[in-house]
Design an enzyme around this catalytic site. Sequence first.
Site, PDB file in Angstrom:
ATOM      1  N   LYS A  28      48.614  40.416  42.645  1.00  0.00           N
ATOM      2  CA  LYS A  28      48.126  39.159  43.210  1.00  0.00           C
ATOM      3  C   LYS A  28      48.380  38.003  42.241  1.00  0.00           C
ATOM      4  O   LYS A  28      48.845  36.938  42.640  1.00  0.00           O
ATOM      5  CB  LYS A  28      46.637  39.277  43.540  1.00  0.00           C
ATOM      6  N   GLN A  35      37.689  41.581  43.370  1.00  0.00           N
ATOM      7  CA  GLN A  35      38.389  42.794  43.817  1.00  0.00           C
ATOM      8  C   GLN A  35      37.385  43.895  44.150  1.00  0.00           C
ATOM      9  O   GLN A  35      36.511  44.217  43.354  1.00  0.00           O
ATOM     10  CB  GLN A  35      39.359  43.261  42.709  1.00  0.00           C
ATOM     11  N   ASP A  79      39.193  35.380  50.543  1.00  0.00           N
ATOM     12  CA  ASP A  79      39.178  36.665  51.245  1.00  0.00           C
ATOM     13  C   ASP A  79      38.524  36.543  52.622  1.00  0.00           C
ATOM     14  O   ASP A  79      38.600  37.456  53.440  1.00  0.00           O
ATOM     15  CB  ASP A  79      38.390  37.701  50.421  1.00  0.00           C
TER      16      ASP A  79
END
Length: 291
Positions: free
Chosen positions: A53, A97, A120
């Site tokens: 990422k 994460q 997200d």
Amino acid sequence: MGRILDGKAVAAELRGRVAVAAGVFASRAGRKAGLEVVLVGEDPASQVYVRNKARACEEAGLRGVVHRLPADTTQGALLELVHGLGARDDVDGILVQLPLPKHLHEDAVLQAVPADKDVDGFHLLNAGALFTGREGLVPCTPTGCMRLLDHAGGDLSGARAVVVGRSNIVGKPMAMLLLARHATVTLAHSRTRDLGLLCATADILIAAVGRAGLVRGDWVRPGAIVIDVGINRDAQGKLVGDVAFDEAAERAAWITPVPGGVGPMTIACLLENTLRAAWRRKGLPPGELTL
Ligand code: NAD
């Protein structure tokens, strides 16, 4: 034999567009758009994901920073970091994460990310915005699936879509996005009866379960578009999806491979979300962000 929906190629194209728009953002804002990724612990898969990422950010002209915290980090210390990032003006996106180590309260941490930096799309405000058809940040994986469906072409309006898997991260937002495009959506899950028969009615079949080969060839309606979100290891340790690919490809019009299907789209959509968040936070005209 169905055509392959090449997520790598579609993602590369999207990343190119993000890179151009990121350049425009940097010249207008006097700084790069920035994503901060928080990783707690040593989970090897998570280490790879966050590295990818951050690298993808840098390649697209965004700032990508990874905060690595030890596995025994306390809830208080993690929240302090997230709150600190939330308060910084030069931070546009924050991604924690998952999964977090067991002793941490995942939901409390996710809700501590300000909604306008929640790339997200897990904050309740963003989930609610998606549910009610308002502007917000949408989870990356289902967004990537929608982009793949658009690439395959065809009218989603009135199409029969079956989504297998009802997680908050993939299945539920996927169903909402399809509904917003006027598909007739059925959300299936582990208690669904006659799953194979149901899947065989689908013009669009999305598998987001996490079980190798669950979706057999005869579950696929001839001419369907099949999107395989699953990431599993088979007995030989090979990366495979939820769909028995060779069988399904015989009947599908379009099908995504694993790897090289949904995975690359998820990262590209994360970059897109970061840029969208930055653009909005800076108050730049929405019409001038062309992605
Ligand atoms: P999850 O475990 O949270 O949810 C799985 C869902 O599958 C549940 O809703 C459950 O009801 C359903 N299910 C379980 N067994 C079933 C069965 N036998 N029949 C029908 N439904 C069943 O998982 P998730 O986070 O939604 O992820 C699903 C899969 O997608 C995993 O393999 C994950 O690794 C993968 N994934 C891939 C990406 C990507 O970028 N490619 C992103 C996120 C998740």
